[in-house]
Design a protein around this motif. Sequence first.
Motif, short mmCIF file in Angstrom:
data_model
loop_
_atom_site.label_atom_id
_atom_site.label_comp_id
_atom_site.label_asym_id
_atom_site.label_seq_id
_atom_site.Cartn_x
_atom_site.Cartn_y
_atom_site.Cartn_z
N LEU A 117 0.86 -1.20 0.00
CA LEU A 117 0.00 0.00 0.00
C LEU A 117 0.89 1.24 0.00
O LEU A 117 1.69 1.44 0.90
CB LEU A 117 -0.90 0.01 1.24
N GLU A 118 0.73 2.04 -1.06
CA GLU A 118 1.48 3.31 -1.12
C GLU A 118 0.58 4.38 -0.53
O GLU A 118 -0.25 4.96 -1.22
CB GLU A 118 1.77 3.66 -2.59
N LEU A 119 0.73 4.64 0.75
CA LEU A 119 -0.12 5.65 1.39
C LEU A 119 0.38 7.04 1.00
O LEU A 119 1.54 7.37 1.24
CB LEU A 119 -0.06 5.47 2.91
N ALA A 120 -0.50 7.83 0.37
CA ALA A 120 -0.06 9.15 -0.12
C ALA A 120 -0.13 10.17 1.01
O ALA A 120 -0.92 11.11 1.00
CB ALA A 120 -0.94 9.57 -1.29
N VAL A 121 0.69 9.97 2.03
CA VAL A 121 0.78 10.91 3.15
C VAL A 121 2.23 11.36 3.25
O VAL A 121 3.13 10.53 3.40
CB VAL A 121 0.33 10.25 4.47
N THR A 122 2.45 12.66 3.14
CA THR A 122 3.82 13.18 3.16
C THR A 122 3.95 14.32 4.17
O THR A 122 2.97 15.01 4.47
CB THR A 122 4.23 13.72 1.76
N PRO A 123 5.16 14.53 4.71
CA PRO A 123 5.32 15.58 5.73
C PRO A 123 5.24 17.00 5.17
O PRO A 123 5.82 17.28 4.12
CB PRO A 123 6.74 15.30 6.27
N VAL A 124 4.51 17.85 5.86
CA VAL A 124 4.47 19.28 5.50
C VAL A 124 4.83 20.05 6.78
O VAL A 124 4.06 20.05 7.75
CB VAL A 124 3.07 19.70 5.00
N ARG A 125 6.01 20.64 6.75
CA ARG A 125 6.49 21.31 7.97
C ARG A 125 5.70 22.59 8.26
O ARG A 125 5.39 23.37 7.34
CB ARG A 125 7.97 21.65 7.83
N GLY A 126 5.42 22.80 9.54
CA GLY A 126 4.77 24.04 9.96
C GLY A 126 5.56 24.64 11.10
O GLY A 126 5.81 23.97 12.09
N GLN A 127 5.99 25.91 10.95
CA GLN A 127 6.70 26.59 12.04
C GLN A 127 5.75 27.60 12.68
O GLN A 127 4.92 28.22 12.00
CB GLN A 127 7.93 27.31 11.50
N MET A 128 5.90 27.77 13.98
CA MET A 128 5.08 28.72 14.73
C MET A 128 5.95 29.49 15.70
O MET A 128 7.03 29.00 16.08
CB MET A 128 4.00 28.00 15.53
N ILE A 129 5.47 30.65 16.11
CA ILE A 129 6.16 31.40 17.15
C ILE A 129 5.16 31.75 18.26
O ILE A 129 3.95 31.68 18.05
CB ILE A 129 6.83 32.70 16.62
N GLN A 130 5.71 32.10 19.40
CA GLN A 130 4.84 32.45 20.54
C GLN A 130 5.34 33.74 21.18
O GLN A 130 6.53 33.84 21.52
CB GLN A 130 4.90 31.32 21.54
N PHE A 131 4.43 34.70 21.30
CA PHE A 131 4.78 35.97 21.96
C PHE A 131 4.37 35.90 23.43
O PHE A 131 3.31 35.36 23.75
CB PHE A 131 4.00 37.13 21.34
N GLN A 132 5.20 36.48 24.28
CA GLN A 132 4.78 36.67 25.67
C GLN A 132 4.10 38.04 25.73
O GLN A 132 4.74 39.06 25.96
CB GLN A 132 6.01 36.63 26.59
N ALA A 133 2.78 38.06 25.49
CA ALA A 133 2.05 39.34 25.51
C ALA A 133 1.36 39.47 26.87
O ALA A 133 1.81 38.87 27.84
CB ALA A 133 1.07 39.39 24.36
N ARG A 134 0.25 40.20 26.91
CA ARG A 134 -0.47 40.30 28.20
C ARG A 134 -1.91 39.83 28.01
O ARG A 134 -2.47 39.98 26.92
CB ARG A 134 -0.39 41.71 28.76
N PRO A 135 -2.50 39.27 29.08
CA PRO A 135 -3.87 38.78 28.96
C PRO A 135 -4.80 39.89 28.49
O PRO A 135 -4.68 41.03 28.95
CB PRO A 135 -4.23 38.34 30.39
N GLY A 136 -5.67 39.56 27.53
CA GLY A 136 -6.67 40.53 27.08
C GLY A 136 -6.20 41.41 25.94
O GLY A 136 -7.01 42.14 25.35
N LEU A 137 -4.92 41.36 25.58
CA LEU A 137 -4.45 42.19 24.46
C LEU A 137 -5.27 41.86 23.22
O LEU A 137 -5.66 42.75 22.45
CB LEU A 137 -2.95 41.91 24.19
N LEU A 138 -5.52 40.58 23.03
CA LEU A 138 -6.33 40.09 21.92
C LEU A 138 -7.29 39.07 22.52
O LEU A 138 -6.89 38.28 23.38
CB LEU A 138 -5.39 39.42 20.92
#
Length: 262
Positions: A117-138
Motif C-alpha cells: 500500500l502506497e499511502l499518499a501521506v507526506t510531511p508538511v512542515r509548519g513553524q510557529m512562534i509564541q509571543f509573551q504578551a499580556r492577557p486581554g491584548l487580543l
Amino acid sequence: METNPLIEAWAQTHKCQLQCLDAEQAGTLEPALAADLGPALLLPDVAQVRNPRLGRALRASLLQRGVGLREHTEATGLLSRHGAVQGIRTGTGEIHAPRVVVAAGAWSAQILQGTGLELAVTPVRGQMIQFQARPGLLRHIVQYRGHYVIPRNDGLILAGSTLEHSGFDKAVTAEAREELTRRSLELVPALFGFRVIRHWAGLRPGTRDGVPKIGEHPAIRGLYINSGHYRNGVVMAPASARLLVDRMLGRESITDISPYTL
Ligand SMILES: Cc1cc2nc3c(=O)[nH]c(=O)nc-3n(C[C@H](O)[C@H](O)[C@H](O)COP(=O)(O)OP(=O)(O)OC[C@H]3O[C@@H](n4cnc5c(N)ncnc54)[C@H](O)[C@@H]3O)c2cc1C
C-alpha cells in the motif's frame, strides 16, 4: 460584506453562528488589530484547546483506564502472516496483537512500506512562534490572508504558520521566524515590544486533498490506518477515532466512512 460559501456551509453543518462585521465593528471588538484590515467574519461559538494540555489529559485518562502505554518505543516493522496482521516489531521486542492501527502521522507511509500500500501521506512542515504578551491584548483567534494569531488566557499569543515541503526535517529557520514575526506585527501592531519566547516546528501528515485515510488495509486483515489529517488532526481526532473504532468493532458508524477509505 459577502461571506465565503465554504465558511457558511461549515457554520451551518456545525450549527455555529456567523456574523458579518464592518471594519468599525471589528476594530471595536479587537482594538489591538491593525486599523486597515476591512470587514470581518465573526464565529462566536468557535473555541480553542491547548494542545499540550490535551495531550497530557489524554495520557492521564488512558492510564486511569488501565491502558498500557509504551512510550519512546519505535515500531520498526509490522508482523503479518497469511494476509493477516500479527503485531509489530520494536527495538525492544515484538508485540503481538490481532489488530494494529497505524496512526503515525507524517511517518505512516514509512511504516506501511513493503505492505503493498502506497499511502499518499507526506510531511508538511509548519513553524510557529509564541509571543509573551499580556492577557486581554487580543481576545479572539484572528485569521488574515493565510496568517493567524491565537491568544491564550494567560497572555501568550501563538502565531503561524508556515507550509513547507522539506521532508522529515523538523528544524526551525531564521527566515520563518522573521516572516512570522513581521506578519504578526502587521496584523497586530500592539504586539510591538512583546518578546517572541518560543519558536518551533512540527510535521503535518499531508495529503493531496487534505482528507484523511481511515480504514482497513486492502490486503492485510486486521491492519488499520488512521492518518493524513494534515492541518486539522486535533480537531478531527475524536470523530476520526470514533469512525475507525466503529468500523473495527462492526458497529453502526457515526457517519459515512467511504470518503476516507483507502
Ligand atoms: C504548526 C502546526 C499547527 C497546527 N495547527 C493545528 C490546529 O490549529 N488544529 C488542528 O486540528 N491541527 C493542527 N495541526 C495539525 C495537527 O498537529 C496534525 O494534523 C495532527 O498532529 C496529526 O495527528 P497524528 O496523530 O496523525 O500525527 P502526529 O501528531 O504527528 O503523531 C504521530 C506520532 O507517531 C509517532 N511515530 C512516528 N513513527 C513512529 C514509529 N515508527 N513508531 C512509533 N511511533 C511513531 C510520532 O513520533 C508522533 O508522536 C497543526 C500542525 C502544525 C505543524
